[in-house]
Enzyme design. Structure first.
Site, short mmCIF file in Angstrom:
data_model
loop_
_atom_site.label_atom_id
_atom_site.label_comp_id
_atom_site.label_asym_id
_atom_site.label_seq_id
_atom_site.Cartn_x
_atom_site.Cartn_y
_atom_site.Cartn_z
N TRP A 107 0.86 -1.18 0.00
CA TRP A 107 0.00 0.00 0.00
C TRP A 107 0.90 1.23 0.00
CZ3 TRP A 107 2.33 -1.52 4.16
CH2 TRP A 107 2.42 -0.70 5.30
N ASP A 126 6.30 -4.57 2.94
CA ASP A 126 6.58 -5.32 4.15
C ASP A 126 7.76 -6.25 3.94
OD1 ASP A 126 4.51 -4.21 5.58
OD2 ASP A 126 3.11 -5.83 5.11
#
Lengths: 181, 386
Positions: A107, A126
């Site tokens: 995101w 991540d």
């Protein structure tokens, strides 16, 4: 899953605004594990303190400028991050710690760099494959959408889906993708 | 010397008393039996499952069972990585838990299963392997639901391609997968139907055949304004109505018609203009609860700006669903991020918060605080009642 990459990239350019995820837990790790970074404002504190003029400000208190410190929650790129800062976990703002893998899907946010006056599109990839890092948990939870609007939702674990990173969440990077237009 | 003599006299008296007492002592305690394991009585309507995805150690999910009447901790389940919640069979005879495991703890081959637990012994009695796609997200009730008759288990997948896994809860077999592109989570509407919420603010209405396979998928129009004031995904259901509240505190009812159609009901505000001006708003991870018998809605409330839609609150506001009037403001003992009510005629209201391990219990009718149960889990998320 090439379409996912293109989706993420198009989302990056089109959305171009502050998002984050796991916002609800932004303060949790710091609370439980003693995060080394600047403690974010606790949801509990926000909820308990009625808003008013100047709410959130500290009149008279000189606030240190941490906007250029990658291990600080106040680092300019972290405007929409929510997770453990990889810079505190053996990596950096754009590098995963040793032995982890970076998620391909992510995101994004758009953050203002006070040092050069520009806005940048930032991708919060991540790093995955180990248990949670537990250091420098940072929550700057703005414009978060519900789970049904995924690429602006802060409640998904993005260590999901791809064959290489379909594994537990460890920490988050904050990569510059481009200057925001 | 006088003092020492007195002390010696007292000591001798005490010794005499001790020897005399030994003669009247009860028989020694018997040896305890070995290997005895507790079991549970029939489920009480006042029990609550506290689901916990144990954020600091996500491979170690837990579901913790507490008796709201006594405050007694009854037992727990170990539920694997990225745990969302347990689902209780309609007949009370099984606990279903969608779970994720890695062959080497935090790495290796990922296996997703629905583990079935015996409610009396809280022990696994079987598992159904499902596609390794179940969504890892902040736990929501809509991550997994049963159809109204309890026959099929519906599990939300996010890879980030979106779909729903269907499991036959009767035969304990995987049925298959239903694509729900652009739409998330599951909200049952009947014995063979559910909907998902789509990113554009529409609903995907899905109907199933007797075998659990999709027979139709229809999109409604745009019912929610995602850009301006999105509804949360934390809806609750009362009869044929699903209730979704927006970040700003506007209730959007969705009516399920007898033919399975979905239509928007009249919107109504949880907040007066004055309360909006004071920046009251709903918040929390499981911010709404409803009791069908009382026809009441419960909403966690706090004061905060537009970015605080997940914040906990120190009040729960209670509404009469018949006329939308607020009938009570419950003052919460502790910050509340998740609430749930029991479904009996003398309901309890449970309250938890992910940054605390205290479970609070209230009388859901009077709003009176009853008790707290300490040290329940690590990061309690959402609450499930029978």
């Amino acid at each position: 899953m090439r379409w996912l990459d293109s989706l993420a990239e198009s989302s990056t350019r089109a959305v171009a605004r502050h998002t984050s995820r796991r916002g609800f837990l932004g303060s949790l790790g710091a609370l439980l594990l003693g995060g080394a970074g600047v403690l974010p404002l606790l949801p509990v504190a926000r909820g308990a303190q009625p808003p008013g003029p100047g709410a959130g400000a500290s009149p008279g208190a000189a606030k240190p400028d941490n906007s250029q410190d990658p291990t600080s929650c106040e680092y300019w790129r972290h405007c929409a991050i929510d997770g453990y800062l990889c810079g505190c976990c053996g990596g950096s703002q754009n590098t995963c710690p040793p032995g982890t893998e970076q998620s391909a899907v992510t995101w994004v946010g758009t953050c203002h760099n006070p040092a050069d006056g520009r806005d940048y599109v930032v991708s919060y990839n991540d790093c995955c494959g180990k248990s949670t890092c537990g250091r420098c948990l940072c929550n700057r939870n703005e414009r978060d959408t519900p789970l049904y609007a995924p690429f602006e939702s802060n409640d998904y674990n993005w260590c999901s889906g791809s064959s290489k990173a379909n594994i537990p969440y460890h920490c988050s990077t904050a990569r510059i993708v481009a200057v925001a237009k | 010397m006088i003092k020492a003599t007195a002390w010696l006299r007292a000591l001798l008296a005490a010794l005499a008393l001790t020897q005399g007492g030994a003669q009247a002592a009860p028989p020694p305690l018997p040896a305890d039996p070995q290997g005895v394991v507790a079991s549970l009585p029939a489920t009480s309507p006042h029990w609550v499952w506290v689901n916990d995805f144990v954020f600091p150690h996500m491979p170690d999910g837990q579901a913790l069972l507490v008796d709201g009447d006594s405050g007694r901790f009854l037992g727990m389940l170990s539920t694997g990585f990225g745990f969302s919640r347990v689902v209780l069979a309609k007949d009370g005879k099984m606990i279903f838990s969608p779970e994720t495991y890695f062959s080497r703890g935090t790495r290796g081959t990922r296996t997703d299963v629905v583990t079935m637990y015996d409610p009396a012994h809280l022990a696994p009695v079987g598992e159904i392997v499902i596609p390794a796609k179940r969504s890892s997200n902040m736990p929501m009730m809509g991550d997994v639901e049963l159809t109204d008759d309890g026959r099929f288990l519906l599990i939300y997948n996010f890879t980030p391609a979106q779909s729903v896994t269907v499991v036959d809860a009767s035969s304990h077999k995987l049925v298959g997968e239903i694509e729900t592109a652009g739409c998330a989570l599951v909200y049952p509407t009947g014995a063979r139907s559910f909907f998902s919420i789509c990113a554009d603010g529409s609903l995907l209405n899905v109907h199933l055949d007797g075998g659990g396979h999709a027979t139709s998928q229809d999109r409604t129009g745009h019912l929610f304004d995602v850009a301006k004031d999105p509804v949360t995904e934390k809806g609750v259901r009362v009869g044929d109505t699903w209730l979704f509240v927006s970040y700003g505190g506007v209730m959007y009812p969705i009516q399920v018609a007898p033919d399975g159609g979905l239509t928007p009901g009249a919107k109504w505000p949880l907040l007066s203009a004055a309360e909006q001006a004071q920046q009251w708003r709903p918040g929390g991870l499981q911010q709404l609860a409803a009791h069908a018998g009382l026809n009441r809605l419960y909403s966690i409330m706090h004061r905060g700006g537009p970015q605080t839609h997940k914040d906990p609150g120190k009040e729960v506001w209670v509404y009469d669903l018949a006329n939308h009037a607020r009938i009570q403001r419950m003052a919460m003992k502790n910050d509340s991020g998740a609430i749930q009510v029991t479904h009996d005629s003398k309901p309890l209201l449970f309250s938890a918060f992910i940054e605390s391990t205290t479970l609070d219990v209230y009388d859901a009718t009077s709003g009176q605080y009853l008790r707290s149960v300490e040290h329940v889990g690590t990061t309690p998320t959402i609450l499930v009642t029978p």
